[in-house]
Design a protein around this motif. Structure first.
Motif, PDB file in Angstrom:
ATOM      1  N   PHE A   1      32.319  43.977  34.207  1.00 30.65           N
ATOM      2  CA  PHE A   1      33.490  44.336  35.008  1.00 30.65           C
ATOM      3  C   PHE A   1      33.508  43.576  36.335  1.00 30.65           C
ATOM      4  CE2 PHE A   1      33.650  48.179  32.269  1.00 30.65           C
ATOM      5  CZ  PHE A   1      34.942  47.979  31.791  1.00 30.65           C
ATOM      6  N   PHE A   2      32.340  43.388  36.942  1.00 30.82           N
ATOM      7  CA  PHE A   2      32.255  42.608  38.180  1.00 30.82           C
ATOM      8  C   PHE A   2      32.717  41.172  37.936  1.00 30.82           C
ATOM      9  CE2 PHE A   2      29.725  39.579  40.662  1.00 30.82           C
ATOM     10  CZ  PHE A   2      30.177  39.879  41.932  1.00 30.82           C
ATOM     11  N   PHE A   3      32.236  40.563  36.844  1.00 32.25           N
ATOM     12  CA  PHE A   3      32.626  39.191  36.541  1.00 32.25           C
ATOM     13  C   PHE A   3      34.125  39.090  36.274  1.00 32.25           C
ATOM     14  CE2 PHE A   3      33.367  35.742  33.482  1.00 32.25           C
ATOM     15  CZ  PHE A   3      33.044  34.677  34.295  1.00 32.25           C
ATOM     16  N   LEU A   4      34.678  40.031  35.515  1.00 31.45           N
ATOM     17  CA  LEU A   4      36.116  40.013  35.245  1.00 31.45           C
ATOM     18  C   LEU A   4      36.929  40.139  36.536  1.00 31.45           C
ATOM     19  CD1 LEU A   4      36.304  42.136  31.975  1.00 31.45           C
ATOM     20  CD2 LEU A   4      36.582  39.652  32.227  1.00 31.45           C
ATOM     21  N   TYR A   5      36.463  40.998  37.456  1.00 31.04           N
ATOM     22  CA  TYR A   5      37.136  41.135  38.754  1.00 31.04           C
ATOM     23  C   TYR A   5      37.094  39.811  39.520  1.00 31.04           C
ATOM     24  CZ  TYR A   5      37.811  42.300  43.636  1.00 31.04           C
ATOM     25  OH  TYR A   5      38.248  42.306  44.933  1.00 31.04           O
ATOM     26  N   GLU A   6      35.920  39.184  39.582  1.00 27.13           N
ATOM     27  CA  GLU A   6      35.783  37.907  40.290  1.00 27.13           C
ATOM     28  C   GLU A   6      36.628  36.824  39.624  1.00 27.13           C
ATOM     29  OE1 GLU A   6      34.186  37.073  43.166  1.00 27.13           O
ATOM     30  OE2 GLU A   6      33.767  39.209  43.437  1.00 27.13           O
ATOM     31  N   LEU A   7      36.702  36.849  38.310  1.00 25.29           N
ATOM     32  CA  LEU A   7      37.489  35.871  37.569  1.00 25.29           C
ATOM     33  C   LEU A   7      38.981  36.011  37.890  1.00 25.29           C
ATOM     34  CD1 LEU A   7      37.167  33.672  35.346  1.00 25.29           C
ATOM     35  CD2 LEU A   7      37.617  35.471  33.696  1.00 25.29           C
ATOM     36  N   VAL A   8      39.474  37.231  37.878  1.00 22.24           N
ATOM     37  CA  VAL A   8      40.892  37.472  38.193  1.00 22.24           C
ATOM     38  C   VAL A   8      41.180  37.103  39.641  1.00 22.24           C
ATOM     39  CG1 VAL A   8      42.640  39.284  38.461  1.00 22.24           C
ATOM     40  CG2 VAL A   8      41.231  39.203  36.397  1.00 22.24           C
ATOM     41  N   LYS A   9      40.295  37.495  40.541  1.00 23.81           N
ATOM     42  CA  LYS A   9      40.480  37.194  41.962  1.00 23.81           C
ATOM     43  C   LYS A   9      40.541  35.683  42.201  1.00 23.81           C
ATOM     44  CE  LYS A   9      37.141  37.674  45.008  1.00 23.81           C
ATOM     45  NZ  LYS A   9      36.123  38.213  45.915  1.00 23.81           N
ATOM     46  N   ALA A  10      39.644  34.927  41.577  1.00 26.99           N
ATOM     47  CA  ALA A  10      39.633  33.476  41.748  1.00 26.99           C
ATOM     48  C   ALA A  10      40.872  32.834  41.124  1.00 26.99           C
ATOM     49  CB  ALA A  10      38.365  32.890  41.134  1.00 26.99           C
ATOM     50  N   ASN A  11      41.299  33.339  39.965  1.00 27.97           N
ATOM     51  CA  ASN A  11      42.513  32.816  39.339  1.00 27.97           C
ATOM     52  C   ASN A  11      43.737  33.026  40.209  1.00 27.97           C
ATOM     53  OD1 ASN A  11      42.217  31.565  36.663  1.00 27.97           O
ATOM     54  ND2 ASN A  11      41.135  33.456  36.180  1.00 27.97           N
ATOM     55  N   VAL A  12      43.844  34.198  40.796  1.00 27.63           N
ATOM     56  CA  VAL A  12      44.979  34.489  41.678  1.00 27.63           C
ATOM     57  C   VAL A  12      44.943  33.579  42.904  1.00 27.63           C
ATOM     58  CG1 VAL A  12      45.954  36.248  43.214  1.00 27.63           C
ATOM     59  CG2 VAL A  12      45.309  36.847  40.876  1.00 27.63           C
ATOM     60  N   GLN A  13      43.756  33.387  43.465  1.00 25.04           N
ATOM     61  CA  GLN A  13      43.627  32.529  44.645  1.00 25.04           C
ATOM     62  C   GLN A  13      44.027  31.087  44.335  1.00 25.04           C
ATOM     63  OE1 GLN A  13      39.622  32.108  46.167  1.00 25.04           O
ATOM     64  NE2 GLN A  13      40.367  31.692  48.239  1.00 25.04           N
ATOM     65  N   VAL A  14      43.559  30.552  43.231  1.00 24.31           N
ATOM     66  CA  VAL A  14      43.890  29.173  42.854  1.00 24.31           C
ATOM     67  C   VAL A  14      45.373  29.063  42.486  1.00 24.31           C
ATOM     68  CG1 VAL A  14      43.469  27.354  41.150  1.00 24.31           C
ATOM     69  CG2 VAL A  14      41.541  28.588  42.148  1.00 24.31           C
ATOM     70  N   ALA A  15      45.901  30.031  41.740  1.00 19.99           N
ATOM     71  CA  ALA A  15      47.318  29.994  41.364  1.00 19.99           C
ATOM     72  C   ALA A  15      48.218  30.064  42.593  1.00 19.99           C
ATOM     73  CB  ALA A  15      47.632  31.142  40.409  1.00 19.99           C
ATOM     74  N   TYR A  16      47.860  30.911  43.553  1.00 15.91           N
ATOM     75  CA  TYR A  16      48.647  31.013  44.785  1.00 15.91           C
ATOM     76  C   TYR A  16      48.646  29.687  45.538  1.00 15.91           C
ATOM     77  CZ  TYR A  16      50.276  32.552  49.345  1.00 15.91           C
ATOM     78  OH  TYR A  16      50.980  32.684  50.503  1.00 15.91           O
ATOM     79  N   ASP A  17      47.496  29.049  45.573  1.00 16.91           N
ATOM     80  CA  ASP A  17      47.402  27.770  46.273  1.00 16.91           C
ATOM     81  C   ASP A  17      48.209  26.688  45.566  1.00 16.91           C
ATOM     82  OD1 ASP A  17      46.549  26.195  48.370  1.00 16.91           O
ATOM     83  OD2 ASP A  17      44.663  25.641  47.413  1.00 16.91           O
ATOM     84  N   VAL A  18      48.295  26.765  44.251  1.00 14.57           N
ATOM     85  CA  VAL A  18      49.034  25.760  43.489  1.00 14.57           C
ATOM     86  C   VAL A  18      50.544  25.942  43.665  1.00 14.57           C
ATOM     87  CG1 VAL A  18      49.598  25.012  41.129  1.00 14.57           C
ATOM     88  CG2 VAL A  18      47.220  25.349  41.802  1.00 14.57           C
ATOM     89  N   ILE A  19      51.031  27.181  43.679  1.00  9.20           N
ATOM     90  CA  ILE A  19      52.485  27.396  43.715  1.00  9.20           C
ATOM     91  C   ILE A  19      53.075  27.387  45.121  1.00  9.20           C
ATOM     92  CG2 ILE A  19      52.492  28.652  41.536  1.00  9.20           C
ATOM     93  CD1 ILE A  19      52.772  31.243  43.103  1.00  9.20           C
ATOM     94  N   THR A  20      52.263  27.467  46.147  1.00  7.32           N
ATOM     95  CA  THR A  20      52.789  27.421  47.506  1.00  7.32           C
ATOM     96  C   THR A  20      52.817  25.973  47.994  1.00  7.32           C
ATOM     97  OG1 THR A  20      50.585  27.842  48.415  1.00  7.32           O
ATOM     98  CG2 THR A  20      52.031  29.742  48.119  1.00  7.32           C
ATOM     99  N   PRO A  21      53.760  25.653  48.880  1.00  4.31           N
ATOM    100  CA  PRO A  21      53.856  24.268  49.356  1.00  4.31           C
ATOM    101  C   PRO A  21      52.659  23.851  50.234  1.00  4.31           C
ATOM    102  CG  PRO A  21      55.645  25.603  50.255  1.00  4.31           C
ATOM    103  CD  PRO A  21      54.847  26.477  49.356  1.00  4.31           C
ATOM    104  N   ARG A  22      52.093  24.779  50.962  1.00  2.00           N
ATOM    105  CA  ARG A  22      50.950  24.471  51.830  1.00  2.00           C
ATOM    106  C   ARG A  22      49.655  24.772  51.070  1.00  2.00           C
ATOM    107  NH1 ARG A  22      47.955  27.477  55.833  1.00  2.00           N
ATOM    108  NH2 ARG A  22      46.958  25.985  57.219  1.00  2.00           N
ATOM    109  N   HIS A  23      48.699  23.868  51.162  1.00  2.00           N
ATOM    110  CA  HIS A  23      47.416  24.078  50.492  1.00  2.00           C
ATOM    111  C   HIS A  23      46.428  24.727  51.451  1.00  2.00           C
ATOM    112  CE1 HIS A  23      48.580  22.034  46.880  1.00  2.00           C
ATOM    113  NE2 HIS A  23      49.014  21.008  47.582  1.00  2.00           N
ATOM    114  N   TYR A  24      45.740  25.733  50.958  1.00  7.43           N
ATOM    115  CA  TYR A  24      44.773  26.481  51.759  1.00  7.43           C
ATOM    116  C   TYR A  24      43.333  26.076  51.434  1.00  7.43           C
ATOM    117  CZ  TYR A  24      48.818  29.344  52.771  1.00  7.43           C
ATOM    118  OH  TYR A  24      50.049  29.768  53.175  1.00  7.43           O
ATOM    119  N   MET A  25      43.178  25.019  50.658  1.00  2.75           N
ATOM    120  CA  MET A  25      41.845  24.578  50.247  1.00  2.75           C
ATOM    121  C   MET A  25      41.049  24.067  51.437  1.00  2.75           C
ATOM    122  SD  MET A  25      42.077  22.442  46.758  1.00  2.75           S
ATOM    123  CE  MET A  25      43.755  21.905  46.701  1.00  2.75           C
ATOM    124  N   GLU A  26      39.781  24.407  51.404  1.00  5.07           N
ATOM    125  CA  GLU A  26      38.795  23.818  52.308  1.00  5.07           C
ATOM    126  C   GLU A  26      37.572  23.508  51.453  1.00  5.07           C
ATOM    127  OE1 GLU A  26      38.047  25.953  55.920  1.00  5.07           O
ATOM    128  OE2 GLU A  26      40.121  26.613  56.047  1.00  5.07           O
TER     129      GLU A  26
END
Length: 159
Positions: free
Chosen positions: A63-88
């Motif tokens: 369950f911890f891994f699934l939570y981390e997986l979903v959280k990371a997917n949301v973070q990467v997807a948000y960064d991809v669909i927004t015009p400004r990149h939040y990557m560091e």
């Protein structure tokens, strides 16, 4: 001892599936949980038996891994669909408490399976894991999240 308990649990689960006649994953998982409970109730040395301690930790880890997986997917997807990149992006050197080949391999693969992170290499002395991450705002916080998350929970299961 652990293998015997696990095989007993599997055998009882298969018996449950055969008796009920419903050959589904859900029925097998229910039978596994039911037989685990029955083995736990019938055991006299529950606290000393590693099997009864590892299975709940394993379920918690999934369950911890699934939570981390979903959280990371949301973070990467948000960064991809927004015009400004939040990557560091950055490469982080993570000191390892994991010692065996199995522990290091599992940790490296779990990190790589999480979007935005990639295990690059293990040092020659097997004390450091190099990880590339897309979101490294604070290196110490990133290291702490790996050490207190994936590595700690993985070592609870393997040791």
């Amino acid at each position: 001892m652990i293998k015997t308990k696990f095989l007993s649990n599997l055998l009882l689960s298969l018996i449950w599936v055969a008796i009920t006649g419903a050959f589904t994953v859900e029925n097998f998982l229910f039978g596994f949980a039911l037989s685990f409970f029955l083995l736990w109730v019938s055991a006299t040395d529950r606290r000393d038996n590693k099997y009864f301690n590892r299975i709940p930790k394993l379920v918690s880890f999934v369950f911890f891994f699934l939570y981390e997986l979903v959280k990371a997917n949301v973070q990467v997807a948000y960064d991809v669909i927004t015009p400004r990149h939040y990557m560091e992006p950055g490469i982080v050197k993570i000191p390892l408490d994991a010692e065996s080949d199995l522990e290091i391999t599992l940790l490296a693969n779990l990190i790589t399976l999480t979007p935005g992170t990639l295990s690059l290499d293990v040092s020659e002395d097997r004390k450091v894991l190099y990880v590339h991450a897309m979101y490294v705002k604070d290196k110490e916080a990133f290291i702490a999240s790996i050490k207190n998350g994936f590595e700690r929970k993985l070592l609870e299961i393997t040791r």
